[in-house]
Design an enzyme around this catalytic site. Structure first.
Site, PDB file in Angstrom:
ATOM      1  N   ARG A 586       9.113  -2.199 -29.298  1.00 22.89           N
ATOM      2  CA  ARG A 586       7.378  -1.094 -29.514  1.00 22.89           C
ATOM      3  C   ARG A 586       6.883  -1.838 -29.498  1.00 22.89           C
ATOM      4  O   ARG A 586       6.534  -3.011 -30.438  1.00 22.89           O
ATOM      5  CB  ARG A 586       7.582  -0.206 -30.950  1.00 22.89           C
ATOM      6  CG  ARG A 586       8.470   0.548 -30.446  1.00 22.89           C
ATOM      7  CD  ARG A 586       8.378   1.718 -29.329  1.00 22.89           C
ATOM      8  NE  ARG A 586       7.351   2.725 -29.318  1.00 22.89           N
ATOM      9  CZ  ARG A 586       6.486   3.445 -29.016  1.00 22.89           C
ATOM     10  NH1 ARG A 586       8.072   4.716 -28.608  1.00 22.89           N
ATOM     11  NH2 ARG A 586       6.018   4.055 -29.478  1.00 22.89           N
ATOM     12  N   VAL A 587       5.642  -1.807 -28.874  1.00 24.56           N
ATOM     13  CA  VAL A 587       4.023  -3.051 -28.987  1.00 24.56           C
ATOM     14  C   VAL A 587       3.472  -2.625 -29.588  1.00 24.56           C
ATOM     15  O   VAL A 587       2.314  -2.977 -30.695  1.00 24.56           O
ATOM     16  CB  VAL A 587       3.151  -3.209 -28.479  1.00 24.56           C
ATOM     17  CG1 VAL A 587       4.516  -4.432 -27.394  1.00 24.56           C
ATOM     18  CG2 VAL A 587       3.423  -1.507 -26.520  1.00 24.56           C
ATOM     19  N   ASP A 588       3.384  -1.164 -30.384  1.00 23.83           N
ATOM     20  CA  ASP A 588       2.786  -0.562 -31.194  1.00 23.83           C
ATOM     21  C   ASP A 588       3.689  -0.646 -33.226  1.00 23.83           C
ATOM     22  O   ASP A 588       4.513  -0.834 -33.118  1.00 23.83           O
ATOM     23  CB  ASP A 588       2.511   1.669 -30.734  1.00 23.83           C
ATOM     24  CG  ASP A 588       3.685   1.655 -30.835  1.00 23.83           C
ATOM     25  OD1 ASP A 588       4.453   1.284 -31.095  1.00 23.83           O
ATOM     26  OD2 ASP A 588       4.041   3.265 -30.320  1.00 23.83           O
ATOM     27  N   ASP A 589       2.724  -0.079 -33.687  1.00 24.67           N
ATOM     28  CA  ASP A 589       3.657   0.476 -35.080  1.00 24.67           C
ATOM     29  C   ASP A 589       4.588   1.626 -35.220  1.00 24.67           C
ATOM     30  O   ASP A 589       4.655   2.129 -36.754  1.00 24.67           O
ATOM     31  CB  ASP A 589       2.395   0.484 -36.450  1.00 24.67           C
ATOM     32  CG  ASP A 589       1.571  -0.461 -36.806  1.00 24.67           C
ATOM     33  OD1 ASP A 589       2.038  -1.956 -36.310  1.00 24.67           O
ATOM     34  OD2 ASP A 589       0.029  -0.596 -36.667  1.00 24.67           O
ATOM     35  N   VAL A 590       5.520   1.313 -34.558  1.00 25.55           N
ATOM     36  CA  VAL A 590       6.691   2.126 -34.453  1.00 25.55           C
ATOM     37  C   VAL A 590       7.509   1.343 -34.576  1.00 25.55           C
ATOM     38  O   VAL A 590       7.653  -0.068 -34.274  1.00 25.55           O
ATOM     39  CB  VAL A 590       7.129   2.938 -33.431  1.00 25.55           C
ATOM     40  CG1 VAL A 590       8.161   3.975 -33.314  1.00 25.55           C
ATOM     41  CG2 VAL A 590       6.035   3.769 -33.369  1.00 25.55           C
TER      42      VAL A 590
END
Ligand code: PRX
Length: 718
Positions: A586-590
């Site tokens: 993941r590149v997001d805050d997941v």
């Protein structure tokens, strides 16, 4: 390919004497970094495969892209439609710049997924074929249902639901463990056009309450308790607490249907609310075992499934009927090279999307025999999965890398024992130890001859786990379908077709039919050839989700606005020189813990709800078995001292608010957090501290207080 010809068991006569080979070949360490190592399907496999060559794939893929309407309508015609769809197979606006995002497939077509899973297959002569095998947590406890028996039970539940007033479009929350009643309930809802929302039975009361409050179900369906491994879990208590909680938000639940599971808890020990609670076994058998189908539009909702995002509360991912049906069935058939004689086992729970698409709908739409396993994969020991494989002659086995790694770790322990045994054996001290050694060879003491295709999902599978899965579990003869997809995508997006082409351990390979993956840079510009970047999808596909329940704006903002014109997956991806796709996470805050998707914001908000926690920042950190672990930086309110009790209490708070699977692996006391002058937490720095990559902290000069970093490093090991 060298690996293809390695028969791991030949390497270990008596389990001794070939330990260096075991290490190098079975654990794949020798080749772990060589991404170019190609593993080809055998000729026998390819010859019988549904897609048997790269050329055949290319031809079908090309058609799916150039003529999607023709491609998908031909496939859709194999299902039963009460009325055929209108003029357009697909009607979409996939670009926010052109207005509201809209995805419609087979609009105007009238059908029913339950009918297509059951009645249609029975009419085709599969009535006596086993639809569901059920294997209980305790070895020896099992059962099965043929397609006809399954239909009867589904109809009884459907009739009951109708009787209590559940109508087309109404939501029903399902909080059940992996027993046949879970897919039965899902199918019963689908039969009457109700929208099921299955909540994984590992979620806490608060998480369940949040979902009840959001979708306001007409009924909650649960079970008094379940045993997974040795642990009883009192599900009904959790449901009671959740219903009480949501009542405080003004959402009341009038009916709670409870399956009585006497193996886990006695009826008389189950807490009961008269007038609301009702035992499944007391009512369901009384209802007729036929139930007319509620015919629905292809674009009517089928189910809601909540999933974590990078911000805020969980999102209700909404899937509709027609496109989802066609897509899950087709992906199942091709990615697993499904044949009617297969026995299929997916270890996922129906509480996650994998259990929706590839325990329930995809396989049953194909008339497959599906195994549902209630228990823990390592109970009573790490050989249970292979025991089950042999017992039911499972031919397709689909699981998550985290399970592969944990079973591999147990195998590791055995390897050391072998080293010891070998020494003992050389000394001719005690041959009985070797007999014991055979018993603890968790994988190889089982035949596993029935296996022909393996599958992986949920997170990137590291090459060494891939090789262990391939060489040890699959005896170097079963292709692995490493399927990349998401709750939102409904079905496989990038996946090997097992008979078609060579695999590279750790790569999800190429797109499924109709899928156009693109890799874009930060500005949203497509990059060609060998590259890395953000993984997006161009154009819709039948199984795509249509909205976030009650929040279409969030749907557009999260998925379609970051890179206009594309669906943004939230994943990073590398494409190599041969066009193979390598998912990088993941590149997001997941974060992805054991294949479970968790928003860092959710864990942070649970932590700060603790009265002694002033602030929290959560990052993912590499974990040997879980893939990623949860690492929480916690700032306490003034003058509260750090203590072991407080650490435990903070972890407990997260367990209570989200569920045990979201419990932080590490609490790092933080007198302060690294923030920019505008107050934004610099997670990049926190990730480096968590990973102990202290010489890679980068520029810290923009921090409001650079001293904070020094303090955090000092407290690293506290
Ligand atoms: O990061 C990707 C990872 O799991 C995420 C989706 O999680 P969820 O919606 O819970 O669905 C899980 C089951 C489909 C993705 O954004 N992921 C899933 N499969 C893979 C994967 N990462 C790498 N390789 C995969 N095969």
């Amino acid at each position: 390919s060298y690996l293809r010809h390695v028969d791991s068991r030949k390497l270990m006569p008596n389990g001794a004497g070939h330990i260096p080979h075991l290490k190098a070949v079975i654990l794949g360490e020798a080749l772990a970094s060589e991404e170019d190592d190609l593993v080809l399907p055998s000729k026998e496999f390819s010859d019988q495969a549904n897609v048997h060559s790269p050329e055949q794939y290319m031809e079908m893929y090309k058609r799916s892209i150039e003529d999607p309407d023709g491609f998908w309508s031909e496939i859709a015609s194999q299902f039963y439609w009460k009325q055929k769809w209108g003029e357009k197979v697909c009607d979409e606006n996939f670009d926010v710049r052109d207005g509201k995002i809209k995805i419609e497939w087979f609009k105007g077509g009238i059908t029913n997924v339950c009918y297509n899973c059951l009645d249609r297959n029975i009419e085709a002569g599969l009535g006596d074929k086993v639809a569901l095998y059920w294997e209980g947590n305790e070895p020896g406890l099992d059962g099965s249902l043929t397609y006809s028996q399954l239909l009867n039970q589904v109809c009884q539940v459907a009739n009951y639901l109708k009787d209590i007033g559940v109508k087309k479009g109404d939501a029903v929350i399902v909080y059940l463990p992996m027993i046949n009643e879970l897919p039965i309930t899902m199918l019963a809802c689908a039969r009457i056009g109700a929208v099921h929302s299955v909540v994984f039975a590992g979620f806490s009361a608060e998480s369940l309450a949040q979902r009840i409050t959001d979708c306001k179900p007409k009924a909650v369906i649960t079970c008094n308790a379940v045993r997974r491994g040795t642990k009883p879990i009192l599900l009904k208590d959790i449901v009671d607490a959740a219903i009480n909680d949501s009542a405080k938000d003004g959402v009341s639940v009038d009916v709670c249907l409870v399956y009585d599971n006497p193996v886990a808890l006695k009826r008389e020990d189950t807490k009961w609310t008269q007038g609301r609670d009702i035992w499944w076994q007391d009512v369901i058998p009384k209802y007729p075992s036929t139930c007319p189908v509620e015919w629905v539009d292809a674009e009517d909702p089928l189910f809601l499934l909540y999933t974590s995002g990078s911000t805020g509360k969980p999102k209700g991912v909404l899937h509709t009927t027609g496109g989802y049906m066609v897509y899950t069935a087709t992906t199942f058939k091709y990615a697993f090279d499904y044949k009617p004689s297969d026995i299929y086992w997916c270890t996922a729970d129906c509480g996650w999307i994998t259990g929706h698409s590839y325990v329930t709908y995809g396989p049953l739409l194909n008339g497959a025999t599906v195994l549902v396993y209630e228990g823990a994969p390592n109970y009573p020991d790490a050989g249970r999965c292979w025991d089950i494989v042999d017992k039911y002659k499972v031919s397709i086995f689909y699981t998550a890398p985290t399970l592969v790694r944990s079973l591999m770790r147990d195998g590791e322990a055995v390897r050391y024992l072998y080293a010891l045994m070998f020494t003992v054996y050389l000394c001719e001290i005690d041959l009985r130890i070797n007999a014991f050694g055979f018993w603890i060879r968790y994988v190889t003491r089982y035949s596993r001859k029935s296996l022909r295709v393996l599958g992986s999902v949920g997170e990137p599978i590291n090459p060494s786990a891939w090789r262990w899965f391939y060489n040890v579990v699959g005896d170097s003869r079963c292709p692995i379908s490493d399927t990349w997809w998401q709750t939102e995508t409904g079905g496989f997006m990038i996946t090997p077709l097992p008979g078609a082409w060579a695999q590279k351990p750790g790569s999800a390979t190429f797109p499924f039919f109709g899928i156009q993956p693109v890799i874009v840079d930060e500005k949203g510009v497509e990059i060609d050839g060998e590259c890395s970047g953000y993984l997006c999808i161009k154009k819709s596909w039948p199984g795509a989700f249509r909205t976030l329940y009650g929040d279409h704006e969030r749907y557009e903002t999260t998925y379609f606005k970051p890179f206009a014109g594309y669906y943004f997956s939230g994943d990073g991806c590398r494409r190599d020189k041969d066009g193979y796709h390598w998912l990088t996470g993941r590149v997001d805050d997941v974060i992805n813990v054991s294949g479970h998707r968790i928003g860092t914001a959710e864990v942070e908000s649970a932590l700060v709800s603790h009265p002694q926690c002033a602030e929290a920042a959560v990052v993912g950190v590499e974990h040997e078995v879980k893939g990623q672990g949860i690492y929480a930086f916690v700032t306490l309110v003034d003058s509260v001292p750090y203590s072991e009790d407080l650490r435990k209490d903070l972890i407990l708070t997260v367990r209570k608010q989200i569920g045990a699977f979201a419990a932080p692996d590490k609490i790092h006391w933080a007198p302060g957090l690294p923030k920019t002058r505008s107050g934004k937490i610099m997670r990049r720095i926190l990730r480096k501290i968590a990973a102990r990559q202290l010489d890679e902290l980068g520029d810290t000069s923009t921090l409001a207080d650079p001293n904070v970093v020094k303090q955090l490093i000092e407290l690293s090991d506290s």
